[in-house]
Design an enzyme around this catalytic site. Structure first.
Site, mmCIF file in Angstrom:
data_model
loop_
_atom_site.group_PDB
_atom_site.id
_atom_site.type_symbol
_atom_site.label_atom_id
_atom_site.label_comp_id
_atom_site.label_asym_id
_atom_site.label_seq_id
_atom_site.Cartn_x
_atom_site.Cartn_y
_atom_site.Cartn_z
ATOM 1 C CG ASP A 94 -3.373 8.725 16.481
ATOM 2 O OD1 ASP A 94 -2.592 7.811 16.826
ATOM 3 O OD2 ASP A 94 -3.710 9.653 17.241
ATOM 4 C CG HIS B 154 2.548 0.159 14.528
ATOM 5 N ND1 HIS B 154 1.834 1.331 14.630
ATOM 6 C CD2 HIS B 154 3.267 0.061 15.682
ATOM 7 C CE1 HIS B 154 2.118 1.915 15.799
ATOM 8 N NE2 HIS B 154 2.979 1.158 16.451
ATOM 9 C CG LEU C 218 -1.381 9.929 -5.376
ATOM 10 C CD1 LEU C 218 -2.387 11.034 -5.034
ATOM 11 C CD2 LEU C 218 -1.816 8.620 -4.689
#
Ligand code: IPE
Ligand code: IPE
Ligand code: MG
Length: 249
Positions: free
Chosen positions: A26, A43, A137
């Site tokens: 965020d 962004h 991962l």
């Protein structure tokens, strides 16, 4: 202040690496606003943090990294912002797919993906297929994701199984229900990080977070890097996870 390499050594010495780290990424908009730039620039810079954090998680030996990228509620943002985010998603996949594959990252997308535009959906399918063999991962990217919707979807599936006689209501337990969620096959998050100082869950993994350790970082997502991730893990390693029990005397 110690650098990232020193923090990682300390994490390794401490030993208890969180298996699953989830992050509510965020603060991109505020990062841009502080610089008098349009929100999509925030962004775009946030995308760089995704790359950094994936690498840092790989190095630390985290097994599952879940990144909340776009919520169901985020569809209600202005159309220009939604379309900028979708273009960035496609760009990210285009740019990172080969490297993610080489690094042994297995990419999954969790959310209501049928709401994605065809080009974005095709990019998603491609990177998921390309990285399916990754074993270092597991990277969950939560896109068009809302936890209540995920739970309702699971409830409907359980109800359908019961109505069709495949299960009886008595058979419904934690494990059966967890297997109906998008996170099927993943351990619950050990550590949840939310950046930008916000102290709320915003409809994220409500079921899965039952005993997750929480870390609120004041840093805005585009400024969040290796050092911030390792600081959160080091703090996690000092926690006393009791799961409702008491220590044996
Ligand atoms: C997080 O940054 C990214 C998404 C929710 C898509 P925000 O866009 O929410 O940034 P702020 O919270 O307005 O600063
Ligand atoms: C949560 O952030 C969703 C993502 C990070 C993708 P928001 O910025 O949408 O959440 P609120 O509106 O501040 O709760
Ligand atoms: Mg926000």
């Amino acid at each position: 202040m110690a650098d990232a390499a020193a923090l990682l050594s300390q994490i390794r010495i401490n030993g208890a690496i969180p298996r699953h780290v989830a992050i509510i990424m965020d603060g991109n908009g505020r990062w841009a606003r502080e610089r008098l730039l349009p929100r999509p620039v925030g962004h775009r810079n946030g995308m760089k943090s995704v790359r950094t954090v994936v690498e840092a998680a790989l190095e630390a030996g985290v097994e599952v990294l879940s990144l909340f990228a776009f919520s169901q509620e985020n569809w209600q943002r202005p159309a220009v912002e939604v379309s900028a985010l979708m273009s960035l998603l496609e760009e990210f996949i285009q740019r990172e797919a080969d490297e993610l594959e080489q690094q042994g990252v297995q990419v999954h997308f969790l959310g209501e993906l049928d709401r994605l535009a065809p080009a974005a959906a095709a990019a998603v399918d491609k990177v998921v297929a390309q990285t399916a063999a990754g074993s270092k991962l597991r990277l969950n990217l939560l896109v068009s994701y809302g936890s209540r919707a995920e739970i309702i979807r699971a409830v409907k599936s359980v109800a359908a199984d019961a109505a069709a006689g495949r299960i009886t209501p008595d058979q419904v337990d934690d494990a059966l229900f967890s297997d109906k969620l998008f996170t099927v096959g993943c351990p619950d998050p050990d550590l949840l990080i939310r950046t930008s100082g916000e102290q709320r869950i915003s409809n994220f993994m409500l079921w899965q977070l039952a005993y997750t350790e929480l870390a609120i970082s004041p840093v805005l997502w585009p400024d969040f890097g290796r050092k911030e991730l390792y600081e959160a893990i080091l703090d996690y390693q000092q926690r006393d996870r009791r799961f409702g029990r008491v220590q044996a005397q």
